[in-house]
Structures are given as C-alpha cells and as structure tokens.
Design an enzyme around this catalytic site. Structure first.
Site, PDB file in Angstrom:
ATOM      1  CE  LYS A   1      31.095  48.622  33.855  1.00 31.05           C
ATOM      2  NZ  LYS A   1      29.899  48.176  33.158  1.00 31.05           N
TER       3      LYS A   1
HETATM    4  C1  PLP Z   1      34.761  43.865  33.573  1.00 38.88           C
HETATM    5  C2  PLP Z   1      33.877  44.226  32.437  1.00 38.88           C
HETATM    6  N1  PLP Z   1      34.307  44.025  31.186  1.00 38.88           N
HETATM    7  C3  PLP Z   1      33.561  44.347  30.129  1.00 38.88           C
HETATM    8  C4  PLP Z   1      32.315  44.904  30.266  1.00 38.88           C
HETATM    9  C5  PLP Z   1      31.508  45.210  29.058  1.00 38.88           C
HETATM   10  O1  PLP Z   1      31.196  46.566  28.992  1.00 38.88           O
HETATM   11  P1  PLP Z   1      29.847  47.045  28.255  1.00 38.88           P
HETATM   12  O2  PLP Z   1      28.697  46.642  29.103  1.00 38.88           O
HETATM   13  O3  PLP Z   1      30.021  48.533  28.175  1.00 38.88           O
HETATM   14  O4  PLP Z   1      29.843  46.408  26.935  1.00 38.88           O
HETATM   15  C6  PLP Z   1      31.815  45.157  31.547  1.00 38.88           C
HETATM   16  C7  PLP Z   1      30.476  45.736  31.765  1.00 38.88           C
HETATM   17  O5  PLP Z   1      29.899  45.608  32.830  1.00 38.88           O
HETATM   18  C8  PLP Z   1      32.609  44.801  32.662  1.00 38.88           C
HETATM   19  O6  PLP Z   1      32.176  45.000  33.914  1.00 38.88           O
END
Ligand code: PLP
Length: 450
Positions: A240
């Site tokens: 991110k």
């Molecule tokens: C749009 C979206 N939602 C939720 C998530 C979930 O985040 P995490 O990987 O930190 O659990 C991501 C991760 O890539 C994402 O891109």
C-alpha cells in the site's frame, strides 16, 4: 507494412465515440488535449521492441527503500518505552493524531490488517447472520472476509466500465429487505461515486462502509476519502501507499458505530469503561512498533499521493483518444491516487489478443501486466462451492440465505478482468518515464490496430 497500419489507426474515432468518451473522461476535461491526441495518432509507426525496434521506455525507475530517518526516530522513541501495548501508547496516540489529519474522523481504531478493519466496521454496524452486504466483485478477498465471518452474505454488484467501481444503478437493483450495508471499494485509489451510493444507503437505511485500502490520500470532490461513508477502512499492508508491513485502521464519525470500533478490534473489551463483555469479537490489535512506523509513514503520505495522482493523470492525458484503448476514468473533481493504473483494450480494435499486447508492452520496458485478480470474487471455487467454513456454509444450510454464487452474474466485471491491463505507478517514477510508458502503449496500439 507498419506505415499502412499506422495510417489506418491514425483515423480519428467516429464523432459519436469521441463525444461519448470526452463526456466521461476527466483528463480531457482537465487537459483539453485533443490536439495532442491527434498528433500522437498521426505519428509514423515505430518498430516494436518485440521485433527488434528501439524500446519506448528509455530509463529505469525503481522504487527505493520507503523508510528511513522518520521511521528510525519513531522506532528509537518506542525502544525507550516500558510497554509496547497499544492502549494509550505514545506511538499509537501520535499515529492516530496524524491519521485524523489525513482522514478527519472522530473515532479510529488501529488494527492488524485492512481485512481486520473491514471486519471491525461490519461487526460495529451490527451486521449478522443472513444480512446482505452489497460490494464489488473486483477487490481483494479481504473486503468480504469479515462479512462472511459475521455469517452475513456478500452480494456482488456490477461495475462502471472504466472506473472499475460500483455502478450505483446496479447496487440499487440488488437491494432487498435483507440488505444492511454497502461496501464501496475505491479500486486503485479511484473514489467511488459516493454521493450516489450514500443516497441509496440513506434511502434504504443501509450502512455505507468505504473500503479505502487502496486509496490512501485520495479525495472525493475535494474531500478526504473515508469521510462520506459511515465508516472507512484502510490497509497498511506492504504494497500500500504507506505501510508497516501489515496493519490497518478503521474510522468513523458516526455516533452509532464509532464508539464500537475499539471493542470490535479488541476482543469485545471496552477499555475506556472496563466491565463485562457485552459483545464478542476477536483480537485485531496493532502494537506500538507498528504504530511507530505508521506515525512516520503518515508524514510521507501527501507527497506519495500527489505524485501518483499527477503521474496517473498524465498517463491518461497521453493515451486519451487512442483508438481501441479505454483509459482509467477518474472524475475531474476527484483525486485518484493510482494504487495502480488500469486501462482496457477493446478486443475488436486489435489484431492481437491481450496477452500479445502485454508481451509487446513488456518488450518496450513498460511495467504492465494482464488483468488484476483472475476472476470476479464470486467465481472463485470457495464461493462457487459455498464452502466457507470447513467446506460448509451454515447460513445457507439453515435457510437464512438462498444465495447461489454459481448463478451470480456481473458481466461488466468479467469483461474488465478479461480486457484490463495493469500499469505499475509509483512515486519513484517521473514524468519522462510516464511519457515513455504512454509512447509504448501508443506504439503497440498502432502496430496491432485492426
Ligand atoms: C481493496 C482492498 N480491500 C481490502 C484489502 C485487505 O487488506 P489487508 O491485505 O491489509 O488485509 C486489500 C488489500 O490488498 C484491498 O486491496
């Protein structure tokens, strides 16, 4: 041979398609660059790098190490502490102060991931067995993991053809008496049509949760992302815009949900009040070392977000009007922070398939790959087999839902994933590099023009 193809592809698009395109394209409104488009299309075709020609991208742009003195300073401060627990921890306190400058919400809870942030938001919204939550089928599975763990039912709506975000009309069509929430995923950091989604949420008394995992620093009509919905969820996972390796933050200004975020991220325990457990939740806490890194990373965010916004918009300006190519569509008053850039090709416009188009781009040294996730989420085997919990799905077995994902249709989402080409954008790139990437796209498009 190439010259013939070039003159074919140099034909301007029909007036109708050009008018339609300009009506929906932010970059055209911002840049007014029709002249640039015409001259680009009229350029003689250069030989593809794939066929031994010169590469369109002349320089390499690597993303360096994304942390340094600010993170070191925070981590050193953390090492002087006796405790590393989050509650009232100095790193967490500073991090949340800085977070609220970026996303001005009243309540915010740090947590272990974006997936955790979304689960907390869904649980705090009171979503439970059999409730339906409408969301996007093109997203990380983390968007719906919390929904499924609450024994609720994700309902996938279709998407805008070039925004790749929820189509409000299709969202509204999928509202039923069981619908309790909408999760608006700002895919690639491109803000959803939040006013339309909020109007639907208000009309049907639904909770609007923003999945801002990919949208750090984005703005909706000038307003910080995450402040239109009832709650918002960010990811701090390594890929991110800012990160602590893995982490997340969930925020809300809504007095119904905001005060519950802490409990639902912390085993149901109300740390301010203490006392017995009135709710049941898992442990999604973030600790002080991660908060220290995030506090420092937040000081870098504006530079990262504005650079990515500028580079992505520049790419659009340089490929807009190219026959057969659909640039990433962003509303002119929004700031998209391009977690990546996504454009589509119209299959009939080219004499090659997408794989060949991408292969030719790669040979030009353009950082491109085909698609994003392989299929819309509901087409994954675990959905098709309704096998979320040890191969079973209790809410379906007990008749709380009739959902059958094998019959679920989102045609535009399917088409997006089959025709989309992903371009890496990062803050280590510069305008010259993006000009090279655009040239690669133009060159390949001209070469293979049908
Ligand atoms: C749009 C979206 N939602 C939720 C998530 C979930 O985040 P995490 O990987 O930190 O659990 C991501 C991760 O890539 C994402 O891109």
């Amino acid at each position: 041979m190439n010259r013939n193809r070039s003159s074919q592809s140099a034909q301007p698009p029909s007036m109708v398609s050009r008018r339609e395109f300009l009506a929906s394209s932010s970059a055209a409104l911002v840049a007014g660059n029709l002249g640039a488009t015409k001259s680009a299309a009229a350029e003689p075709a250069a030989q593809l790098a794939l066929n031994g020609g010169e590469k369109a991208v002349k320089q390499a742009c690597t993303l360096g190490i994304r942390w340094g003195d600010p993170e070191r300073e925070r981590l050193n401060a953390m090492l002087e502490q006796r405790d590393l627990f989050y509650w009232k921890g100095p790193q967490t306190t500073l991090m949340l102060e800085r977070f609220k400058e970026v996303c001005p919400v009243k309540y915010a809870q740090p947590c272990s991931s974006g997936t955790a942030a979304l689960h907390i938001a869904v649980a705090a919204a009171g979503i439970g067995p059999g409730d339906e939550v409408i969301t996007s089928p093109i997203t990380d599975i983390g968007t719906v993991i919390g929904v499924i763990y609450q024994q609720a039912v994700p309902v996938f709506a279709d998407l805008g053809a070039s925004t790749y975000n929820l189509d409000p009309a299709d969202v509204e069509r999928r509202v039923t008496p069981k619908t309790k929430a909408i999760i608006a995923v700002h895919l690639c950091g491109n803000p959803c049509d939040l006013h339309a989604l909020k109007a639907i949420a208000d009309k049907h008394k639904l909770v609007l949760i923003e999945d801002s995992a990919q949208a750090w620093g984005a703005k909706y009509r000038g307003q910080p992302i995450g402040t239109v919905g009832h709650s918002t969820c960010f990811s701090l996972q390594n890929s991110k815009h800012i990160t602590c390796g893995d982490g997340g933050i969930v925020g809300s200004s809504d007095e119904r949900f905001g005060p519950l975020l802490q409990k639902f991220g912390d085993k149901g325990f109300d740390r301010a009040k203490g006392g017995g457990f009135l709710s049941f939740a898992t442990n999604y806490r973030m600790s002080e070392p991660q908060a220290a890194v995030v506090a420092a990373q937040l000081t870098r965010l504006e530079a990262i977000a504005s650079k990515r916004a500028r580079l992505g918009n520049l790419l659009t300006e340089k490929i807009i009007g190219l026959p057969g190519v659909m640039p990433h569509q962003v509303h002119p008053e929004d700031r998209c922070v391009y977690w990546f850039y996504f454009f589509r090709i119209k299959p009939d416009a080219f004499r090659c398939d997408r794989a060949q188009f991408v292969k030719a781009l790669a040979a030009e040294d353009a950082p491109c790959s085909a698609g994003y996730i392989s299929v819309p989420l509901h087409r994954e085997p675990v959905f098709q087999q309704h096998g979320f919990f040890a191969g079973r799905w209790p809410v379906r077995e007990f008749g709380l839902t009739m959902m059958d994902y094998s019959k679920h249709q989102t045609p535009e989402a399917e088409a997006i994933l089959k025709t989309g080409i992903r371009v890496t954008i990062h803050e280590g790139m510069n305008e010259e590099y993006i000009a090279g990437v655009a040239e690669a796209i133009r060159k390949v498009a001209r070469h293979y023009a049908a």
